[in-house]
Design a protein around this motif. Sequence first.
Motif, mmCIF file in Angstrom:
data_model
loop_
_atom_site.group_PDB
_atom_site.id
_atom_site.type_symbol
_atom_site.label_atom_id
_atom_site.label_comp_id
_atom_site.label_asym_id
_atom_site.label_seq_id
_atom_site.Cartn_x
_atom_site.Cartn_y
_atom_site.Cartn_z
ATOM 1 N N ASN A 34 0.845 -1.185 0.000
ATOM 2 C CA ASN A 34 0.000 0.000 0.000
ATOM 3 C C ASN A 34 0.882 1.237 0.000
ATOM 4 O O ASN A 34 2.051 1.192 0.398
ATOM 5 N N LEU A 44 -2.682 4.184 1.297
ATOM 6 C CA LEU A 44 -3.673 4.040 0.229
ATOM 7 C C LEU A 44 -3.641 2.623 -0.332
ATOM 8 O O LEU A 44 -2.575 2.064 -0.586
ATOM 9 N N ASP A 45 -4.810 2.058 -0.556
ATOM 10 C CA ASP A 45 -4.963 0.723 -1.109
ATOM 11 C C ASP A 45 -4.527 0.752 -2.572
ATOM 12 O O ASP A 45 -5.133 1.439 -3.394
ATOM 13 N N GLY A 47 -4.413 -1.963 -4.480
ATOM 14 C CA GLY A 47 -5.126 -2.979 -5.237
ATOM 15 C C GLY A 47 -4.375 -4.278 -5.393
ATOM 16 O O GLY A 47 -3.291 -4.476 -4.855
ATOM 17 N N TYR A 108 -3.164 1.460 -10.123
ATOM 18 C CA TYR A 108 -4.441 1.570 -10.843
ATOM 19 C C TYR A 108 -4.290 2.162 -12.251
ATOM 20 O O TYR A 108 -4.865 3.192 -12.574
ATOM 21 N N GLN A 161 -6.356 11.358 1.890
ATOM 22 C CA GLN A 161 -7.449 10.442 2.223
ATOM 23 C C GLN A 161 -7.247 10.054 3.685
ATOM 24 O O GLN A 161 -6.202 9.545 4.050
ATOM 25 N N SER A 165 -10.194 3.032 5.353
ATOM 26 C CA SER A 165 -10.277 2.074 4.242
ATOM 27 C C SER A 165 -9.098 2.210 3.285
ATOM 28 O O SER A 165 -8.726 1.256 2.625
ATOM 29 N N ARG A 167 -9.141 3.630 0.543
ATOM 30 C CA ARG A 167 -9.633 3.617 -0.834
ATOM 31 C C ARG A 167 -9.766 5.044 -1.339
ATOM 32 O O ARG A 167 -10.362 5.887 -0.691
ATOM 33 N N ASP A 170 -9.713 4.704 -7.036
ATOM 34 C CA ASP A 170 -9.177 3.373 -7.295
ATOM 35 C C ASP A 170 -8.767 3.092 -8.734
ATOM 36 O O ASP A 170 -7.736 2.484 -8.956
#
Length: 183
Positions: A34, A44-45, A47, A108, A161, A165, A167, A170
């Motif tokens: 992350n 931050l995610d 993915g 992403y 953010q 989460s 997210r 994304d």
Amino acid sequence: RSPRIVARGSSPGGAPVVETPAALPIRPWTVPPNAPQKGSGVLLDTGPATVLSAGWRANSLWVAGNEACVPPGDVSTRSCLRVLEVRTDGMSVRQDMSFGAVGAYYYYPGLAPDGAGNVPVVFTSSSANEFAGVRITGQYSGSPVNTLAASTLVRAGGGAQTSASGRMGDYAGAAVDPTDPLS
């Protein structure tokens, strides 16, 4: 885990597509870490380590996703872009590359090959000193294989953010202008 690439269905206009399963020499994808961001301890995610975008043009299937890598000149594992080109006329891997930058996390991606042979790739980027923003890179017609141009900032992030989460923004998208296939 390596992706499995199989063509199915029909093409625009209804012409049948032949399914040809093939074992291709695609190196495994590793889950990216992350990403940090400016102004927040929330990571931050980035993915999964899998295909997130695909485009086909002129017998080339282009796919892009996220993966862990150590960018050239860096010493830490980051989230990087993974871009592959599979030639569908001979079922061979033409290109398989990772793309990252020292101190930055890239994730992403969205890509769309155009009629001129260019493959723009838009993606999210962040770092401990940068809010998540939008960048673009690509491979231009005539460029050497397994290379992408230096990335350019399209839009800087405007804040952190803070949701647990992680997210945020994304998925990126890229598309060819239907009225001008060269754009």
